[in-house]
Design a protein around this motif. Structure first.
Motif, mmCIF file in Angstrom:
data_model
loop_
_atom_site.group_PDB
_atom_site.id
_atom_site.type_symbol
_atom_site.label_atom_id
_atom_site.label_comp_id
_atom_site.label_asym_id
_atom_site.label_seq_id
_atom_site.Cartn_x
_atom_site.Cartn_y
_atom_site.Cartn_z
ATOM 1 N N ALA A 45 47.983 -4.624 -17.659
ATOM 2 C CA ALA A 45 49.181 -3.946 -18.151
ATOM 3 C C ALA A 45 49.423 -2.647 -17.393
ATOM 4 C CB ALA A 45 49.054 -3.679 -19.648
ATOM 5 N N SER A 46 48.382 -1.835 -17.233
ATOM 6 C CA SER A 46 48.562 -0.557 -16.542
ATOM 7 C C SER A 46 48.775 -0.771 -15.045
ATOM 8 C CB SER A 46 47.360 0.360 -16.791
ATOM 9 O OG SER A 46 46.166 -0.233 -16.327
ATOM 10 N N GLY A 47 48.078 -1.760 -14.464
ATOM 11 C CA GLY A 47 48.259 -2.042 -13.051
ATOM 12 C C GLY A 47 49.664 -2.527 -12.730
ATOM 13 N N ASN A 48 50.165 -3.430 -13.542
ATOM 14 C CA ASN A 48 51.523 -3.939 -13.314
ATOM 15 C C ASN A 48 52.581 -2.866 -13.546
ATOM 16 O OD1 ASN A 48 51.039 -6.653 -12.514
ATOM 17 N ND2 ASN A 48 50.538 -7.189 -14.617
ATOM 18 N N ARG A 49 52.315 -1.981 -14.497
ATOM 19 C CA ARG A 49 53.248 -0.879 -14.726
ATOM 20 C C ARG A 49 53.263 0.060 -13.529
ATOM 21 N NH1 ARG A 49 53.121 4.029 -17.653
ATOM 22 N NH2 ARG A 49 51.045 3.633 -18.502
ATOM 23 N N TYR A 50 52.076 0.303 -12.971
ATOM 24 C CA TYR A 50 52.004 1.155 -11.775
ATOM 25 C C TYR A 50 52.809 0.535 -10.634
ATOM 26 C CZ TYR A 50 50.200 4.036 -8.007
ATOM 27 O OH TYR A 50 50.110 4.907 -6.943
ATOM 28 N N MET A 51 52.629 -0.767 -10.403
ATOM 29 C CA MET A 51 53.318 -1.409 -9.290
ATOM 30 C C MET A 51 54.827 -1.424 -9.499
ATOM 31 S SD MET A 51 50.986 -1.899 -7.174
ATOM 32 C CE MET A 51 52.051 -2.695 -5.956
ATOM 33 N N ALA A 52 55.261 -1.489 -10.747
ATOM 34 C CA ALA A 52 56.695 -1.457 -11.036
ATOM 35 C C ALA A 52 57.278 -0.074 -10.754
ATOM 36 C CB ALA A 52 56.947 -1.845 -12.484
ATOM 37 N N GLN A 53 56.484 0.966 -10.976
ATOM 38 C CA GLN A 53 56.977 2.341 -10.823
ATOM 39 C C GLN A 53 56.745 2.918 -9.433
ATOM 40 O OE1 GLN A 53 55.217 4.725 -13.934
ATOM 41 N NE2 GLN A 53 56.161 3.548 -15.579
ATOM 42 N N TYR A 54 55.611 2.510 -8.796
ATOM 43 C CA TYR A 54 55.227 3.156 -7.533
ATOM 44 C C TYR A 54 54.836 2.136 -6.450
ATOM 45 C CZ TYR A 54 54.452 6.784 -11.102
ATOM 46 O OH TYR A 54 54.577 7.634 -12.168
ATOM 47 N N PRO A 55 55.677 1.162 -6.158
ATOM 48 C CA PRO A 55 55.286 0.104 -5.201
ATOM 49 C C PRO A 55 55.094 0.592 -3.772
ATOM 50 C CG PRO A 55 57.619 -0.056 -5.739
ATOM 51 C CD PRO A 55 57.053 0.971 -6.661
ATOM 52 N N LYS A 56 55.639 1.761 -3.447
ATOM 53 C CA LYS A 56 55.548 2.282 -2.081
ATOM 54 C C LYS A 56 54.535 3.420 -1.946
ATOM 55 C CE LYS A 56 58.962 -0.370 -0.708
ATOM 56 N NZ LYS A 56 58.713 -1.521 0.192
ATOM 57 N N SER A 57 53.823 3.712 -3.002
ATOM 58 C CA SER A 57 52.894 4.844 -2.966
ATOM 59 C C SER A 57 51.657 4.518 -2.142
ATOM 60 C CB SER A 57 52.475 5.225 -4.391
ATOM 61 O OG SER A 57 51.627 4.226 -4.927
ATOM 62 N N LYS A 58 50.908 5.550 -1.814
ATOM 63 C CA LYS A 58 49.703 5.353 -0.989
ATOM 64 C C LYS A 58 48.624 4.570 -1.725
ATOM 65 C CE LYS A 58 47.756 9.892 -2.209
ATOM 66 N NZ LYS A 58 46.558 9.407 -2.901
ATOM 67 N N ASP A 59 48.643 4.594 -3.052
ATOM 68 C CA ASP A 59 47.633 3.874 -3.831
ATOM 69 C C ASP A 59 48.076 2.471 -4.234
ATOM 70 O OD1 ASP A 59 45.614 5.898 -3.941
ATOM 71 O OD2 ASP A 59 46.851 6.992 -5.379
ATOM 72 N N ALA A 60 49.303 2.094 -3.882
ATOM 73 C CA ALA A 60 49.811 0.779 -4.285
ATOM 74 C C ALA A 60 48.957 -0.379 -3.766
ATOM 75 C CB ALA A 60 51.265 0.620 -3.843
ATOM 76 N N PRO A 61 48.496 -0.352 -2.496
ATOM 77 C CA PRO A 61 47.640 -1.465 -2.049
ATOM 78 C C PRO A 61 46.388 -1.620 -2.909
ATOM 79 C CG PRO A 61 48.363 -0.152 -0.178
ATOM 80 C CD PRO A 61 48.765 0.598 -1.408
ATOM 81 N N TYR A 62 45.780 -0.494 -3.276
ATOM 82 C CA TYR A 62 44.569 -0.548 -4.089
ATOM 83 C C TYR A 62 44.852 -1.094 -5.486
ATOM 84 C CZ TYR A 62 40.506 1.022 -6.744
ATOM 85 O OH TYR A 62 39.406 1.067 -7.563
ATOM 86 N N VAL A 63 45.949 -0.656 -6.087
ATOM 87 C CA VAL A 63 46.274 -1.121 -7.437
ATOM 88 C C VAL A 63 46.607 -2.613 -7.412
ATOM 89 C CG1 VAL A 63 47.838 -0.869 -9.386
ATOM 90 C CG2 VAL A 63 47.032 1.161 -8.182
ATOM 91 N N GLN A 64 47.347 -3.052 -6.392
ATOM 92 C CA GLN A 64 47.641 -4.478 -6.284
ATOM 93 C C GLN A 64 46.360 -5.284 -6.116
ATOM 94 O OE1 GLN A 64 50.701 -6.074 -6.633
ATOM 95 N NE2 GLN A 64 49.389 -7.868 -6.649
ATOM 96 N N TYR A 65 45.443 -4.756 -5.337
ATOM 97 C CA TYR A 65 44.126 -5.384 -5.157
ATOM 98 C C TYR A 65 43.361 -5.428 -6.485
ATOM 99 C CZ TYR A 65 39.247 -5.727 -3.535
ATOM 100 O OH TYR A 65 37.929 -6.082 -3.352
ATOM 101 N N LEU A 66 43.441 -4.336 -7.270
ATOM 102 C CA LEU A 66 42.792 -4.310 -8.585
ATOM 103 C C LEU A 66 43.365 -5.384 -9.504
ATOM 104 C CD1 LEU A 66 42.300 -0.588 -9.694
ATOM 105 C CD2 LEU A 66 40.529 -2.320 -9.371
ATOM 106 N N ILE A 67 44.663 -5.577 -9.435
ATOM 107 C CA ILE A 67 45.289 -6.633 -10.240
ATOM 108 C C ILE A 67 44.699 -7.983 -9.851
ATOM 109 C CG2 ILE A 67 47.446 -7.866 -10.663
ATOM 110 C CD1 ILE A 67 48.890 -5.155 -10.343
ATOM 111 N N GLY A 68 44.568 -8.224 -8.546
ATOM 112 C CA GLY A 68 43.956 -9.474 -8.086
ATOM 113 C C GLY A 68 42.525 -9.622 -8.547
ATOM 114 N N LEU A 69 41.754 -8.539 -8.476
ATOM 115 C CA LEU A 69 40.364 -8.579 -8.945
ATOM 116 C C LEU A 69 40.292 -8.895 -10.436
ATOM 117 C CD1 LEU A 69 38.569 -5.565 -7.202
ATOM 118 C CD2 LEU A 69 38.363 -7.998 -6.656
ATOM 119 N N THR A 70 41.226 -8.337 -11.184
ATOM 120 C CA THR A 70 41.234 -8.553 -12.636
ATOM 121 C C THR A 70 41.500 -10.011 -12.958
ATOM 122 O OG1 THR A 70 42.025 -6.283 -12.934
ATOM 123 C CG2 THR A 70 42.241 -7.780 -14.805
#
Length: 281
Positions: free
Chosen positions: A100-125
């Motif tokens: 839930a928090s990862g998907n919310r982050y990607m919806a709000q900040y898809p171009k941020s410097k941490d977006a690759p990591y958060v998307q990767y975390l979603i995959g790991l989850t």
């Protein structure tokens, strides 16, 4: 009469106010942290969250990061806290909350410097939720989708190699599920249903560890139905790609015992799939 009523009403207001003040004075002090309210500024809360993570107190770390996100929404500190909150919840095993928090982050900040990591975390989850091939493989499909997004959207990130590895594992699981169902149908001599499952593996999951068995099972199923030409083609494709495989040895023996041998029919769907295997697709 009106003056009396007004005087009585005024007296009641004074008494009520006095009772309220008296009640507040008699109440014990309230710990606002227990109400989910943090009084510290966001930078201090963030530092506290990191300190709790380092100490292994993930629950308290999550509380600090969530407080920043809740009390300072859309700030830079909230953005950073949402990254850490996603990670902490993943580590806690709170997988639905992490998603839930990862998907919310990607919806709000898809171009941020941490977006690759958060998307990767979603995959790991999602990957952490993959179950045995006897069960539903929805999490495996979601893993492929999430990790493919890492590769497609952030091709230069450091997470691409592991994303590819997680995709291979997930696809092996998905192919394994198809094989498990196909074998179920084979045992019941429902050959057409079995062939449909094995065909899915050959055409959709050619680079998984299930491909050799899938081709060999096609030899079995087609041969059992008396469709020898397709059985020969499946055996030929298996032999071309995996000549040292025990599955090929078994398929060759099956055909030989029936007076046939591997021979490819160029017009077969199996031959077309075999060309993709040779190309390494």
């Amino acid at each position: 009469m009106m003056k009396t009523a007004r005087a009585l009403f005024a007296s009641l207001l004074v008494l009520s106010a006095g009772a309220l003040v008296s009640g507040c004075q008699s109440d014990p002090d309230i710990d606002i942290s227990k109400l989910g309210v943090e009084s510290d500024p966001p930078d201090v809360l963030y530092t506290q969250g990191l300190a709790n993570m380092k100490a292994g107190n993930m629950a308290e770390a999550a509380r600090k990061f969530d407080a920043i996100d809740r009390e300072n929404p859309f700030s830079e500190w909230a953005r950073k806290a949402l990254v850490m909150s996603t990670f902490v919840k993943y580590r806690q095993g709170r997988l639905d909350d992490a998603l839930a928090s990862g998907n919310r982050y990607m919806a709000q900040y898809p171009k941020s410097k941490d977006a690759p990591y958060v998307q990767y975390l979603i995959g790991l989850t999602y990957s952490k939720q993959i179950v045995d091939v006897t069960q539903d493989q929805r999490a495996a499909a979601k893993t492929v989708e999430a990790m493919q997004a890492v590769i497609d959207n952030y091709p230069d990130s450091e997470y691409v190699d592991d994303a590819q590895a997680k995709i291979r594992f997930a696809r092996d699981q998905m192919a394994g599920k198809e094989m498990q169902v196909g074998r179920y149908y084979m045992e019941r001599k429902e050959y057409l249903a079995a062939i449909s499952r094995f065909r899915t593996v050959v055409e959709k999951y050619p680079n998984t560890n299930q491909i050799e068995e899938a081709l060999a099972r096609l030899v079995e199923a087609y041969y059992a139905m008396g469709i020898v030409e397709e059985a020969q083609t499946a055996a030929a494709v298996l032999g071309h790609n995996y000549p040292d495989s025990q599955w090929y040895a078994d398929s060759f023996k099956l055909l030989k015992n029936g007076g046939a041998e591997p021979r490819e029919n160029p017009g077969s769907w199996i031959a077309a799939a075999g060309k993709k295997l040779l190309l390494g697709s």
